[in-house]
Scaffold this motif. Structure first.
Motif, mmCIF file in Angstrom:
data_model
loop_
_atom_site.group_PDB
_atom_site.id
_atom_site.type_symbol
_atom_site.label_atom_id
_atom_site.label_comp_id
_atom_site.label_asym_id
_atom_site.label_seq_id
_atom_site.Cartn_x
_atom_site.Cartn_y
_atom_site.Cartn_z
ATOM 1 N N GLN A 44 24.603 14.882 83.616
ATOM 2 C CA GLN A 44 24.096 14.992 82.396
ATOM 3 C C GLN A 44 23.135 16.117 82.375
ATOM 4 O O GLN A 44 22.428 16.113 81.238
ATOM 5 N N TYR A 215 35.282 4.025 79.303
ATOM 6 C CA TYR A 215 35.942 4.617 79.886
ATOM 7 C C TYR A 215 35.992 5.002 81.767
ATOM 8 O O TYR A 215 36.397 5.499 82.171
ATOM 9 N N LEU A 246 38.524 11.406 75.699
ATOM 10 C CA LEU A 246 37.428 10.814 75.746
ATOM 11 C C LEU A 246 36.154 11.006 74.292
ATOM 12 O O LEU A 246 35.562 10.558 74.338
ATOM 13 N N VAL A 247 36.556 12.068 72.900
ATOM 14 C CA VAL A 247 36.059 12.241 72.054
ATOM 15 C C VAL A 247 36.318 10.351 71.659
ATOM 16 O O VAL A 247 35.161 10.013 71.211
ATOM 17 N N ALA A 250 34.382 7.667 73.559
ATOM 18 C CA ALA A 250 32.937 8.254 72.547
ATOM 19 C C ALA A 250 32.492 7.349 71.790
ATOM 20 O O ALA A 250 31.048 7.545 71.002
ATOM 21 N N ASP A 253 30.848 10.773 69.542
ATOM 22 C CA ASP A 253 29.473 10.711 70.134
ATOM 23 C C ASP A 253 29.688 12.281 71.069
ATOM 24 O O ASP A 253 29.809 12.433 72.431
ATOM 25 N N GLN A 255 27.288 13.332 72.479
ATOM 26 C CA GLN A 255 26.149 13.392 74.038
ATOM 27 C C GLN A 255 27.160 12.780 75.424
ATOM 28 O O GLN A 255 27.308 12.936 76.189
ATOM 29 N N LYS A 256 27.966 11.598 74.648
ATOM 30 C CA LYS A 256 28.903 11.031 75.347
ATOM 31 C C LYS A 256 29.662 11.668 76.175
ATOM 32 O O LYS A 256 30.811 11.873 77.467
ATOM 33 N N ALA A 257 30.341 11.805 75.419
ATOM 34 C CA ALA A 257 32.072 12.950 74.694
ATOM 35 C C ALA A 257 31.879 14.549 76.346
ATOM 36 O O ALA A 257 32.443 14.358 76.614
ATOM 37 N N GLU A 259 29.525 14.259 78.659
ATOM 38 C CA GLU A 259 29.060 13.385 79.703
ATOM 39 C C GLU A 259 29.915 13.438 80.656
ATOM 40 O O GLU A 259 30.488 13.700 81.861
ATOM 41 N N TYR A 260 31.417 12.669 80.240
ATOM 42 C CA TYR A 260 32.181 11.480 80.407
ATOM 43 C C TYR A 260 32.700 12.995 80.716
ATOM 44 O O TYR A 260 34.002 12.615 81.888
ATOM 45 N N ALA A 279 33.686 16.712 68.916
ATOM 46 C CA ALA A 279 32.962 15.542 68.848
ATOM 47 C C ALA A 279 31.220 16.615 68.139
ATOM 48 O O ALA A 279 31.084 15.712 67.223
#
Length: 333
Positions: A44, A215, A246-247, A250, A253, A255-257, A259-260, A279
């Motif tokens: 991250q 995820y 992944l978008v 997430a 989001d 940040q999540k996208a 990091e995923y 994203a």
């Protein structure tokens, strides 16, 4: 330039999401998710300037600035040759990009034809988000213009992947855009027959994402059921659908996208960069973690300056289109 405007925030979010995704995914590229977990845990954080994804993206931004927001394969090729030393010195560029560069440098190949015969990869899709930015809110036009520009690198389904990514970014700027409208735009403007390969890849991967419980379940299923040993891990039939899936996972989001993508492995830098660009455009720079901007340091300022210039291009194109439409209406009244 109003740096507080929603448009500027979205442009900056797209640029930052792409650059940060590229950098965060660099250490995990070519690894499996199990290897990532063993070596890094959950990734991250990031360092560095990214890879060829970001280099080519910034050259494309230069082309768009030079052409008033109307890039062509010829114009982008001119800027590749202006950066000859970068292509000669860097070890980052993948085979299709190297092939195109040497075709342009050593043979009388028209830029529109330079992508013919190049191997499948993500090299055209990974850097194409600026085409979505300058066509903000108009995914159909983004796909049309990208087909011309991406021909510099690819003439196969990878070109369609670039069109899908540009259309997704463009839709993210539309008023009321959400994740579902972005995913629809990614395939809606791909021809049903000519782009069948990419449309089918998008459909299959997004269906798997929707059927998964989250995820980690999706990632495990993809490695188990969808990884094709006959394809190179950079194949855009994998990376483009994965970035968009992944978008969706997430929830848009950024940040999540990112990091995923970084923790997915395989072509992690490209997947995270494309997911971050989409994203980031959807949620804007304000939605990105402050710690990420602090990590970028002075590079964040250069991205803000670029976002200002790109925002001006978006406004100029929109104003020109409005004026042309008004003139047509008046002439036909």
């Amino acid at each position: 330039m109003n740096s507080d405007s929603p448009l500027f925030d979205k442009v900056l979010g797209c640029l930052l999401g792409g650059v940060i995704g590229d950098a965060m995914g660099t250490p995990t590229e070519k690894l499996s998710h199990d290897e990532i977990q063993q070596r890094f845990g959950w990734v991250q954080t990031f360092s560095g300037d990214g890879t060829d994804d970001s280099i080519l993206k910034h050259i494309l931004c230069e082309t768009l600035e030079r052409t008033g927001g109307h890039a062509t394969a010829d114009a982008w090729a001119e800027d590749w040759l202006r950066h000859t030393q970068t292509f000669v010195d860097s070890k980052l560029f993948f085979a299709p990009v190297v092939a195109t560069f040497w075709k342009l440098s050593g043979e009388p190949v028209p830029p529109r034809d330079a992508g013919a015969g190049n191997m499948a990869s993500s090299s055209s899709a990974m850097c194409i988000s600026p085409m979505g930015i300058v066509n903000a809110g108009n995914p159909r036009q983004a796909a049309l213009e990208t087909f011309e520009v991406a021909g510099l690198v690819h003439h196969n389904f990878c070109r369609d992947g670039a069109c899908a990514m540009a259309a997704a970014v463009a839709q993210a700027f539309a008023p009321g855009a959400d994740v579902e409208s972005v995913l629809r735009a990614a395939s809606e403007f791909l021809p049903e027959r000519s782009a069948k390969v990419m449309r089918m890849a998008l459909q299959a991967t997004l269906a798997m994402a929707r059927e998964s419980t989250g995820y980690e379940d999706f990632r495990a299923r993809y490695y188990r059921e969808a990884v094709d040993a006959r394809r190179h891990f950079t194949d855009s039939r994998e990376t483009v659908p994965l970035a968009l899936a992944l978008v969706w996972l997430a929830g848009g989001d950024a940040q999540k996208a990112v990091e995923y993508g970084a923790n997915f492995g395989r072509d992690a830098d490209t997947i995270a960069s494309m997911a971050g660009a989409v994203a980031g455009a959807l949620g804007g720079a304000r939605a990105l973690p402050r710690a990420w901007l602090d990590t970028l340091g002075p590079r964040a300022d250069s991205q803000r300056a670029l976002a200002g210039r790109m925002t001006q291009l978006v406004r100029a194109r929109a104003e020109a289109a409005r004026a042309a439409a008004q003139a047509m209406l008046e002439a036909s009244a």
